[in-house]
Design an enzyme around this catalytic site. Structure first.
Site, PDB file in Angstrom:
ATOM      1  CG  HIS A 106      -0.122  -0.060   2.516  1.00 29.91           C
ATOM      2  ND1 HIS A 106       0.354  -1.060   2.838  1.00 29.91           N
ATOM      3  CD2 HIS A 106      -0.027   0.175   3.127  1.00 29.91           C
ATOM      4  CE1 HIS A 106       0.716  -1.503   3.573  1.00 29.91           C
ATOM      5  NE2 HIS A 106       0.843   0.006   4.475  1.00 29.91           N
TER       6      HIS A 106
ATOM      7  CB  CYS B 144       1.641   0.851   9.950  1.00 35.28           C
ATOM      8  SG  CYS B 144       0.712   1.020   8.988  1.00 35.28           S
TER       9      CYS B 144
END
Length: 669
Positions: A66, A191
């Site tokens: 991603h 993250c």
């Protein structure tokens, strides 16, 4: 709100290449072909940079690469079920279900919530089984929309089903006895992108805790809304889990709690192990505890956390960072003093600042010219700053190991190192010694009446006595010999050996961008600067020039080929112009973190050439910091500029070529 995924964004049962980057390139091209991104190279560069930071493969044959990119026009999912499967770094093998999440830089919260919902759905076995059994792209789209709650068909999955098994099954020892109080755990997951791994780690930890019979609450510090822990939850917790790849926000809330900390991906891969480790820390009286943050509000790792090698390294880096302002301020003031003195006395060897200040005052200059008097004042003030370099280095190394009780003994040990001519090596050794002694004294279990005296009286006294005597009687002489030998070697350098030294120092300055190698070269240069010897000033100039190259090269590269870089990188490039000009090598860190295999070799080549040119041309700087802003103080300022320019252009061109080759190879894969 348009569909996140459509049939033309699904690649089923195709051979998509041998590596994860081959697969990412195919998925990025599908996003561009679907009209959801404007530039393949920009999108792929962002995805490649994100994948290079952390593996996106998770247990169960799943991967979720991603990224965010300005090239993306609307939040998009592209899905691949490759045949054969491709490794994305998961411990249990290659991935056969790959979802590529492409988000615009300014993605709204509604879309980000859907993306994180998908990530959480992939933790459910029944959903992933349905994806593997689907026979068409349309069926995949229907299943995904069902999981997101935007389609007619809902993916069947149990809400509390356990995450794919990467950890060993719970044993009888894992499960608490029925009569024992239920253990309470709090966790934080985060993250860098904050879209997928943050929420997947949260769910994996929740599922594992439910299976083991523990009460676990999670705070997700992500992009699609945070589930924040209350202070009551934290206070009641037996242990804390940090599954994070970025700094924990408001870490000080957890001060004093037993904890375990690992990258966010481990929260997905090994949730049971992290839970077991956190509870083990809680049962261990000497286990890791979250340290209170500094008064400035910054996070602090604390003196009790981490292996000793890591703690000493961090302490030395702390000492260097606190020392640099003393060196910069003192050195620039000394250099300005030289300038004012040279106005009156071209041959500075005839200037004695102490004698000038003894024979003249501001209101009675006598025969002394005012520029000479001002130069002597500035040189004297700057000299005080430089004389504090070694004591400050030692003090804040000790502070990094023992916190506040280490500061005073560190200053004293550093002053002793200076007195016995042990230089910066003595400062490092003295600081480490003082810090270790102060830390050891702080671990003693003492009566309360005596413990209250430790940090103010007993610890500074005992530590200063032991460290000071060791430096003065045992360590000072051998360290002084090393420093004298080093200084004699530097003084003897000329010709080809000087060029070689410039190459080595330049490569060191450009290799880790403010890390230990960079700092070692900087300390090497500043060690002899106060002597005033020309060779030391030449070394200082080479270090400054080569340290300017990496950020300036990244700035130039983003200007030469902007399409190779995403929006964030181009913005970082703009900031790097000023950072590089100011001799802040850390300005290139965002690029090196995202693409180390191309950035680091490029900067090393340019830094080495810049250092060699500087040494070969005898560029000299009496100031230890300031970058382009102190070029007027330098000897041979024209070659100062030429060396910076040559290194910057070479590094930028090498990086652009390497990055272009990588982008072309992925586009054609």
């Amino acid at each position: 709100m348009s569909d996140l995924i459509t049939a033309d964004l699904v690649l089923l049962d195709e051979n998509l290449g041998e590596t994860r980057f081959d697969v990412i390139a195919k998925l990025a091209q599908a996003v561009v072909n679907a009209g959801r991104a404007t530039d393949f190279e920009q999108l792929y560069a962002a995805a490649e940079a994100r994948e290079s930071k952390t593996d996106t493969g998770i247990p169960g044959g799943i991967a979720i690469p991603h990224c965010r990119s300005a090239a993306v026009t609307e939040p998009t999912l592209a899905m691949a079920r490759p045949n054969p499967a491709v490794s994305f770094g998961a411990k249990d093998g290659p991935a056969d279900l790959i979802f590529f999440i492409a988000a615009p830089d300014g993605a709204d919260q509604a879309h980000l919530k859907l993306l994180s919902t998908l990530a959480r759905s992939l933790m459910k076995k029944s959903f992933t089984a349905s994806l593997r059994e689907a026979s068409s792209a349309e069926e995949i789209v229907e299943l995904v929309n069902g999981a997101l709650g935007v389609g007619e068909k809902k993916a069947e999955a149990k809400p509390a089903e356990a995450a794919p098994a990467a950890a060993p099954a719970a044993s009888a020892q894992d499960t608490p006895a029925a009569s024992a109080p239920v253990k309470k755990i709090v966790a934080v997951t985060a993250c860098p992108t904050g879209i997928a791994h943050t929420y997947m780690a949260a769910d994996a930890l929740k599922y594992a805790a439910e299976e083991l019979g523990y009460d676990l609450k999670v705070e997700t510090q992500g992009s699609s809304g945070n589930e924040k822990l209350t202070q009551a939850d934290i206070d009641a917790a037996d242990a804390v889990i940090f599954a994070v790849s970025v700094n924990v926000r408001e870490r000080n809330r957890f001060a004093g709690k037993p904890f375990v900390e690992s990258p966010v991906k481990r929260g997905i891969d090994e949730p049971k192990e992290m839970i077991a480790e956190a509870l083990a820390e809680a049962e261990n009286p000497n286990g890791a505890r979250v340290a209170a943050a500094a008064s400035s509000g910054e996070d602090s790792a604390g003196a009790t956390e981490g292996a000793w090698g890591s703690r000493i390294y961090k302490a030395v880096m702390t000492g260097i960072s606190y020392m640099i302002p003393f060196v910069a301020a003192g050195g620039i003031l000394v250099a300005l003093g030289f300038v004012f003195e040279a106005i009156t006395v071209p041959n500075l060897g005839d200037v004695n600042p102490k004698a000038i200040l003894e024979s003249a005052t501001l209101f009675n200059l006598g025969d002394v010219h005012w520029t000479l008097y001002l130069g002597a004042v500035l040189q004297t003030i700057g000299g005080f700053g430089l004389s504090l370099m070694v004591p400050a280095l030692a003090a804040y190394i000790a502070y990094g190991l023992a916190q506040r009780p280490g500061i005073a003994p560190g200053f004293i040990a550093g002053s002793v190192a200076l007195a016995v001519n042990a230089g910066f090596l003595g400062g490092i050794v003295g600081g480490i010694l003082a810090g270790l002694i102060a830390y050891a004294l702080g671990t003693l279990k003492l009566p309360r009446w005596l413990g209250s005296m430790m940090p103010v009286v007993i610890t500074p006294l005992v530590t200063s006595l032991v460290a000071g005597l060791a430096m003065y009687l045992l360590l000072g002489a051998p360290l002084a010999w090393v420093m004298t030998t080093l200084q004699d070697w530097l003084t003897s350098m000329s010709g080809g050996s000087a060029l070689l030294l410039g190459l080595i120092l330049g490569a060191m300055m450009a290799s880790d961008l403010g890390g230990p190698i960079n700092k070692a070269a900087y300390l090497f240069a500043t060690a002899g600067l106060s002597s005033g010897a020309t060779v030391n000033q030449e070394i200082m100039a080479a270090v400054i020039i080569s340290g300017m190259v990496p950020p300036l090269a990244m700035a130039l590269a983003t200007t030469l080929r902007p399409k190779l870089f995403n929006e964030n990188e181009r913005e970082n490039g703009k900031a790097a112009w000023l950072l590089g000009a100011s001799f802040i090598s850390e300005g290139a860190i965002p690029f090196a973190s995202a693409d180390p295999a191309r950035v680091i070799p490029s900067t090393i080549v340019g830094g080495a050439i810049a250092g060699a040119i500087s040494m070969g041309a005898h560029v000299a700087s009496p100031a230890p910091h300031g970058g382009i802003w102190i070029i007027g103080l330098a000897q041979n300022p024209l070659m100062f500029f030429v060396a910076v320019l040559a290194g910057t252009v070479l590094s930028a061109l090498v990086y652009v070529v390497l990055k272009s080759m990588g982008a072309r190879s992925k586009a054609s894969a």
